[in-house]
Write a protein that holds these residues in place. Structure first.
Motif, short mmCIF file in Angstrom:
data_model
loop_
_atom_site.label_atom_id
_atom_site.label_comp_id
_atom_site.label_asym_id
_atom_site.label_seq_id
_atom_site.Cartn_x
_atom_site.Cartn_y
_atom_site.Cartn_z
N ALA A 1 6.65 -2.24 14.21
CA ALA A 1 7.01 -2.19 15.63
C ALA A 1 5.77 -1.92 16.48
O ALA A 1 5.59 -2.53 17.54
N LEU A 2 4.92 -1.03 16.02
CA LEU A 2 3.69 -0.73 16.74
C LEU A 2 2.78 -1.95 16.82
O LEU A 2 2.25 -2.28 17.89
N LEU A 3 2.59 -2.64 15.68
CA LEU A 3 1.74 -3.83 15.67
C LEU A 3 2.30 -4.93 16.57
O LEU A 3 1.56 -5.58 17.31
N THR A 4 3.61 -5.12 16.51
CA THR A 4 4.24 -6.14 17.34
C THR A 4 4.02 -5.83 18.82
O THR A 4 3.68 -6.71 19.61
N ALA A 5 4.19 -4.59 19.19
CA ALA A 5 3.99 -4.19 20.58
C ALA A 5 2.54 -4.38 21.01
O ALA A 5 2.26 -4.87 22.11
N ASP B 1 10.04 4.95 6.38
CA ASP B 1 10.06 4.53 7.79
C ASP B 1 8.68 4.10 8.30
O ASP B 1 8.59 3.51 9.38
N ILE B 2 7.66 4.38 7.55
CA ILE B 2 6.31 4.05 8.02
C ILE B 2 6.17 2.55 8.26
O ILE B 2 5.63 2.13 9.28
N GLU B 3 6.64 1.74 7.34
CA GLU B 3 6.51 0.29 7.48
C GLU B 3 7.21 -0.19 8.76
O GLU B 3 6.65 -0.97 9.53
N LEU C 1 0.81 -1.22 0.00
CA LEU C 1 0.00 0.00 0.00
C LEU C 1 0.85 1.27 0.00
O LEU C 1 0.48 2.27 -0.61
N ILE C 2 1.97 1.23 0.70
CA ILE C 2 2.76 2.45 0.85
C ILE C 2 4.05 2.43 0.03
O ILE C 2 4.90 3.30 0.19
N ALA C 3 4.18 1.46 -0.86
CA ALA C 3 5.42 1.32 -1.64
C ALA C 3 5.72 2.56 -2.47
O ALA C 3 6.88 2.89 -2.71
N LYS C 4 4.71 3.26 -2.91
CA LYS C 4 4.92 4.42 -3.78
C LYS C 4 5.03 5.73 -3.01
O LYS C 4 5.19 6.78 -3.62
#
Length: 80
Positions: free
Chosen positions: A32-36, A25-27, A17-20
């Motif tokens: 990290a946020l999802l893992t936490a 750094d968003i990914e 989704l954010i490749a373009k």
């Protein structure tokens, strides 16, 4: 505790989704946020769940055997 494949799948979808976008750094930050957040949920894998389910079934079966044996011994004691 978390399934790495699950996190990789989510990460891959987000990457697509954010490749373009210029925000590389968003990914990393989102992963990290999802893992936490998932770590806070105290989740277990399906494999760990199935192992514990099998152990519980064995314990319940053994308990039933022991209860039957105890009842048998108690009836012998009362009869004798």
């Amino acid at each position: 505790m978390l399934d790495p494949k699950f996190l990789e799948d989510i990460s891959g979808k987000i990457s697509a989704l954010i490749a373009k976008t210029p925000a590389a750094d968003i990914e990393k930050n989102l992963r990290a946020l999802l893992t936490a957040q998932f770590a806070k949920l105290d989740l277990v894998t399906r494999e760990d769940f199935e192992i514990q389910k099998e152990l519980l079934a064995r314990a319940q079966a053994r308990l039933a055997q022991l209860e039957a044996r105890l009842a048998e011994l108690e009836s012998q004691r009362k009869a004798g």
